[in-house]
Design a protein around this motif. Structure first.
Motif, PDB file in Angstrom:
ATOM      1  N   ALA A 474     -13.175-100.363  56.832  1.00 39.08           N
ATOM      2  CA  ALA A 474     -14.521-100.714  57.305  1.00 39.08           C
ATOM      3  C   ALA A 474     -14.761-100.197  58.718  1.00 39.08           C
ATOM      4  O   ALA A 474     -15.843 -99.686  59.042  1.00 39.08           O
ATOM      5  CB  ALA A 474     -14.706-102.224  57.247  1.00 39.08           C
ATOM      6  N   GLU A 475     -13.757-100.324  59.570  1.00 42.34           N
ATOM      7  CA  GLU A 475     -13.900 -99.820  60.943  1.00 42.34           C
ATOM      8  C   GLU A 475     -14.057 -98.303  60.949  1.00 42.34           C
ATOM      9  O   GLU A 475     -14.823 -97.750  61.743  1.00 42.34           O
ATOM     10  CB  GLU A 475     -12.684-100.246  61.759  1.00 42.34           C
ATOM     11  N   GLU A 476     -13.324 -97.612  60.058  1.00 44.86           N
ATOM     12  CA  GLU A 476     -13.462 -96.160  59.961  1.00 44.86           C
ATOM     13  C   GLU A 476     -14.854 -95.771  59.480  1.00 44.86           C
ATOM     14  O   GLU A 476     -15.458 -94.811  59.982  1.00 44.86           O
ATOM     15  CB  GLU A 476     -12.402 -95.597  59.012  1.00 44.86           C
ATOM     16  N   ALA A 477     -15.370 -96.520  58.497  1.00 38.68           N
ATOM     17  CA  ALA A 477     -16.709 -96.221  57.985  1.00 38.68           C
ATOM     18  C   ALA A 477     -17.761 -96.412  59.064  1.00 38.68           C
ATOM     19  O   ALA A 477     -18.702 -95.608  59.191  1.00 38.68           O
ATOM     20  CB  ALA A 477     -17.007 -97.119  56.780  1.00 38.68           C
ATOM     21  N   ILE A 478     -17.618 -97.463  59.857  1.00 39.67           N
ATOM     22  CA  ILE A 478     -18.573 -97.688  60.952  1.00 39.67           C
ATOM     23  C   ILE A 478     -18.500 -96.554  61.973  1.00 39.67           C
ATOM     24  O   ILE A 478     -19.529 -96.100  62.489  1.00 39.67           O
ATOM     25  CB  ILE A 478     -18.293 -99.055  61.613  1.00 39.67           C
ATOM     26  N   ARG A 479     -17.283 -96.077  62.242  1.00 37.11           N
ATOM     27  CA  ARG A 479     -17.140 -94.977  63.196  1.00 37.11           C
ATOM     28  C   ARG A 479     -17.807 -93.710  62.659  1.00 37.11           C
ATOM     29  O   ARG A 479     -18.439 -92.954  63.416  1.00 37.11           O
ATOM     30  CB  ARG A 479     -15.656 -94.732  63.464  1.00 37.11           C
ATOM     31  N   LEU A 480     -17.699 -93.467  61.358  1.00 38.62           N
ATOM     32  CA  LEU A 480     -18.336 -92.297  60.754  1.00 38.62           C
ATOM     33  C   LEU A 480     -19.854 -92.428  60.729  1.00 38.62           C
ATOM     34  O   LEU A 480     -20.579 -91.433  60.822  1.00 38.62           O
ATOM     35  CB  LEU A 480     -17.812 -92.086  59.331  1.00 38.62           C
ATOM     36  N   LEU A 481     -20.337 -93.671  60.592  1.00 37.82           N
ATOM     37  CA  LEU A 481     -21.782 -93.898  60.533  1.00 37.82           C
ATOM     38  C   LEU A 481     -22.441 -93.843  61.910  1.00 37.82           C
ATOM     39  O   LEU A 481     -23.665 -93.674  62.002  1.00 37.82           O
ATOM     40  CB  LEU A 481     -22.069 -95.261  59.893  1.00 37.82           C
ATOM     41  N   GLN A 482     -21.664 -94.029  62.967  1.00 39.57           N
ATOM     42  CA  GLN A 482     -22.228 -94.185  64.304  1.00 39.57           C
ATOM     43  C   GLN A 482     -23.167 -93.041  64.703  1.00 39.57           C
ATOM     44  O   GLN A 482     -24.313 -93.284  65.124  1.00 39.57           O
ATOM     45  CB  GLN A 482     -21.084 -94.305  65.324  1.00 39.57           C
ATOM     46  N   PRO A 483     -22.763 -91.752  64.575  1.00 38.49           N
ATOM     47  CA  PRO A 483     -23.678 -90.677  64.998  1.00 38.49           C
ATOM     48  C   PRO A 483     -24.990 -90.649  64.226  1.00 38.49           C
ATOM     49  O   PRO A 483     -26.076 -90.503  64.820  1.00 38.49           O
ATOM     50  CB  PRO A 483     -22.850 -89.407  64.746  1.00 38.49           C
ATOM     51  N   SER A 484     -24.919 -90.780  62.882  1.00 38.08           N
ATOM     52  CA  SER A 484     -26.152 -90.723  62.092  1.00 38.08           C
ATOM     53  C   SER A 484     -27.041 -91.923  62.369  1.00 38.08           C
ATOM     54  O   SER A 484     -28.283 -91.819  62.360  1.00 38.08           O
ATOM     55  CB  SER A 484     -25.817 -90.664  60.597  1.00 38.08           C
ATOM     56  N   VAL A 485     -26.448 -93.095  62.625  1.00 37.19           N
ATOM     57  CA  VAL A 485     -27.244 -94.283  62.933  1.00 37.19           C
ATOM     58  C   VAL A 485     -27.949 -94.115  64.279  1.00 37.19           C
ATOM     59  O   VAL A 485     -29.114 -94.517  64.435  1.00 37.19           O
ATOM     60  CB  VAL A 485     -26.348 -95.536  62.923  1.00 37.19           C
ATOM     61  N   LYS A 528     -24.231-104.619  62.378  1.00 35.14           N
ATOM     62  CA  LYS A 528     -25.497-104.004  62.793  1.00 35.14           C
ATOM     63  C   LYS A 528     -25.566-102.540  62.374  1.00 35.14           C
ATOM     64  O   LYS A 528     -26.593-102.071  61.869  1.00 35.14           O
ATOM     65  CB  LYS A 528     -25.667-104.143  64.305  1.00 35.14           C
ATOM     66  N   ILE A 529     -24.484-101.804  62.580  1.00 36.69           N
ATOM     67  CA  ILE A 529     -24.501-100.375  62.253  1.00 36.69           C
ATOM     68  C   ILE A 529     -24.631-100.145  60.747  1.00 36.69           C
ATOM     69  O   ILE A 529     -25.472 -99.347  60.311  1.00 36.69           O
ATOM     70  CB  ILE A 529     -23.243 -99.686  62.831  1.00 36.69           C
ATOM     71  N   PRO A 530     -23.840-100.813  59.880  1.00 34.00           N
ATOM     72  CA  PRO A 530     -24.028-100.612  58.437  1.00 34.00           C
ATOM     73  C   PRO A 530     -25.419-101.010  57.952  1.00 34.00           C
ATOM     74  O   PRO A 530     -25.990-100.333  57.090  1.00 34.00           O
ATOM     75  CB  PRO A 530     -22.953-101.501  57.808  1.00 34.00           C
ATOM     76  N   ILE A 531     -25.980-102.065  58.514  1.00 36.57           N
ATOM     77  CA  ILE A 531     -27.315-102.491  58.089  1.00 36.57           C
ATOM     78  C   ILE A 531     -28.361-101.483  58.541  1.00 36.57           C
ATOM     79  O   ILE A 531     -29.283-101.129  57.792  1.00 36.57           O
ATOM     80  CB  ILE A 531     -27.642-103.890  58.639  1.00 36.57           C
ATOM     81  N   GLN A 532     -28.236-100.971  59.756  1.00 37.07           N
ATOM     82  CA  GLN A 532     -29.182 -99.953  60.226  1.00 37.07           C
ATOM     83  C   GLN A 532     -29.077 -98.689  59.369  1.00 37.07           C
ATOM     84  O   GLN A 532     -30.078 -98.007  59.131  1.00 37.07           O
ATOM     85  CB  GLN A 532     -28.895 -99.619  61.685  1.00 37.07           C
ATOM     86  N   ALA A 533     -27.879 -98.388  58.862  1.00 39.46           N
ATOM     87  CA  ALA A 533     -27.706 -97.213  58.009  1.00 39.46           C
ATOM     88  C   ALA A 533     -28.451 -97.359  56.685  1.00 39.46           C
ATOM     89  O   ALA A 533     -28.745 -96.354  56.022  1.00 39.46           O
ATOM     90  CB  ALA A 533     -26.219 -96.974  57.746  1.00 39.46           C
ATOM     91  N   LEU A 534     -28.770 -98.597  56.275  1.00 35.51           N
ATOM     92  CA  LEU A 534     -29.499 -98.839  55.038  1.00 35.51           C
ATOM     93  C   LEU A 534     -31.009 -98.736  55.214  1.00 35.51           C
ATOM     94  O   LEU A 534     -31.759 -98.935  54.254  1.00 35.51           O
ATOM     95  CB  LEU A 534     -29.137-100.225  54.480  1.00 35.51           C
TER      96      LEU A 534
END
Length: 555
Positions: A474-485, A528-534
């Motif tokens: 989950a932490e890795e996924a959030i790190r990958l999502l950070q730039p696009s978010v 917050k980051i995963p929800i913003q990605a949605l």
């Protein structure tokens, strides 16, 4: 209808916070199976185009070629394998149908469904058919048997109000003298089993015997049932020894809204068979009604005029209504007949998800007024214990204990008074209730809580490695999502009605509003980051079928 039988209502799901630690609760604490729809963030009704669009969006973030940093590239490869797997299954009509019906286990099973040119509906029917055959094959290895044992005891001499106190003390001065004051009045045994002859044919064999006051008898009855269609079945049967009774029965159902049943019973060819007709229909979402009529003995010209034995059977007609809800149900039946007329009402309710209580009142022309109060509790995984008190005027007072396990049932009725006695009825009702409550609160409940806590600790220790791995992923996924978010937030800020998630927490609802980035409670997480990605086109899209109440806090 047996007044002690209970209307079975659907069992509500067990609350995770309940002190009852069942197999369902334990399974829910096991590592969850990956939801392929959740991986792509689409609903189960999503079209192929929607699935492809969701796949493309995820590829922009998690495709390994999008990352240069070795650590991020490795994490993206792991995530992309799961995304690719979900896409391959959900875009294949055959695999998607199997997954919808049987989950991951179905995808790992070999299915022989013929040509791949079948429609999804035809595939579904084929899968259901094969699953049914597989289940029937597995059930053939089990003993499909039911047993019923009933021992009726007369203990009225122990509670005879006309005995003097000194005489009563004398009679029960020793344990052995207690048994001298009770009498076994009836012994009833019944056992049955069924077997599958063909996919549409079943055979039933029932053996029963009864001994009453030293005199008894028994018989064996065999019957064969054939299912002609999903709506119609019929069966015929006959007893093996005298008295020879032949029966026939047929049932036709009008979908889920109604049914019609006709049965015939004959003991001799010298008179027409006794016929019974029953018709029922759904009256509401949880309510159904029925009508029944029994001909009793009848004659057709000279046929049946001289059969004195069969003519003891009298005609009757009844009307009734039943209602079954999640935690309660009720029923009302009125019968009028030449031999017996009555009105009966019953009510049952589930308490605390572990107790079932049932109250029945009957006013009859043959047995007078009868009231029954029954309580049942599940004492083990496949075992239930029920205690009932029956008050009758003029029938007296009877206690009943019933133990049921895997189709086997033992019932012990104890007749304690031949007439209504207020003191016996009062204490006979209060003492069992007080005893059950005391044992429940002082012994059973603390024991269940202790066992539940021990099992929870074992499960958490057993799955510690899995939880740690999922947390790292989950932490890795959030790190990958950070730039696009971050790019998405900048785009939303330029819009008039852009949607930006300021705060989002997942976990224990009681701690969510007090949560902080340090996660001091250990069961609340910043999402917050995963929800913003949605967020797409200024809308937060979370497909149905996933819990969002009391566990997700967003603003």
């Amino acid at each position: 209808m047996d007044s002690y039988e209970q209307n079975r209502s659907p069992t509500p799901p067990i609350d995770m916070l309940s002190e009852e630690f069942s197999e369902e609760t334990q399974d829910s604490l096991n590592p969850p199976v990956i939801d392929l729809y959740g991986v792509l963030n689409v609903s189960k009704e999503a079209t192929e185009e929607q699935i492809k669009e969701a796949y493309k969006r995820l590829c922009r973030t998690f495709h390994p070629d999008k990352h240069v940093d070795p650590e991020n590239k490795r994490a993206a490869e792991t995530k992309f394998q799961v995304i690719q797997r979900a896409y391959e299954v959900l875009t294949d009509p055959t695999k998607r149908t199997i997954y919808d019906m049987f989950g991951e286990e179905g995808l790992n099973t070999s299915w022989e469904v013929g040509t791949r040119l079948k429609t999804p509906q035809e595939l579904r029917e084929e899968f259901e058919k094969q699953a049914k055959l597989k289940k029937e094959h597995e059930m053939e290895n089990l003993v499909k048997s039911k047993g019923d044992f009933q021992l009726s005891i007369d203990a009225t001499q122990l509670f005879d109000p006309y005995d003097s106190v000194s005489s009563r003390r004398k009679n029960i001065s020793s344990p052995s003298s207690i048994f001298e004051n009770i009498e076994v009045t009836q012994l009833f045994l019944k056992h049955s089993f069924e077997t599958q002859l063909k996919p549409q044919a079943q055979a039933f064999i029932v053996g029963q015997t009864i001994i009453r006051n030293g005199v008894g008898g028994g018989n064996i009855v065999g019957s064969i049932r054939h299912t002609f269609s999903p709506h119609f079945w019929a069966e015929v049967g006959s007893s093996v020894v005298q008295p020879r009774i032949t029966t026939a029965k047929a049932n036709y159902s009008f979908g889920s809204d109604g049914f019609f049943t006709v049965s015939a019973q004959s003991q001799t060819i010298s008179s027409p068979p006794i016929l019974s007709f029953t018709a029922g229909r759904r009256l509401g979402e949880n309510t159904s009604g029925y009508l029944s009529y029994k001909t009793g003995a009848w004659a057709l010209g000279p046929w049946g005029q001289n059969d004195s034995y069969s003519r003891r059977e009298r005609s009757s007609a009844a009307i009734g209504i039943n209602s079954s809800m999640e935690k309660s149900g009720y029923g009302l039946e009125i019968q009028t007949g030449l031999a017996n007329s009555y009105i009966s009402a019953n009510y049952n309710r589930k308490l605390f998800d572990i107790y079932q209580i049932r109250a029945v009142t009957t006013l009859s022309t043959s047995s007078g007024l009868t009231a029954i109060l029954l309580g049942e509790r599940k004492v083990a995984e496949n075992t239930k214990l029920a205690i009932a008190i029956e008050l009758g005027i003029p029938g007296g007072i009877t206690f009943r204990c019933r133990l049921s396990r895997l189709g086997q049932r033992i019932t012990i009725p104890i007749h304690v008074s031949s007439e209504y006695n207020f003191k016996i009825a009062l204490w006979g009702t209060l003492l069992p209730v007080i005893t059950i409550v005391a044992v429940e609160q002082t012994i059973l409940r603390p024991r269940r809580k202790k066992k539940a806590a021990e099992k929870l600790a074992i499960l958490r220790e057993r799955h510690a490695e899995f939880i740690s791995t999922r947390k790292r992923e989950a932490e890795e996924a959030i790190r990958l999502l950070q730039p696009s978010v971050e790019r998405k937030v900048e785009a939303e800020m330029t819009k008039d009605n852009g949607l930006i998630i300021l705060e989002a927490w997942y976990g224990n609802f009681a701690h969510i509003k007090e949560a902080s980035t340090e996660n001091q409670y250990g069961d609340v997480f910043d999402v917050k980051i995963p929800i913003q990605a949605l967020v797409f086109e200024s809308q937060l899209i979370i497909p149905g079928g996933y819990s969002k109440v009391n566990f997700l806090y967003v603003r």
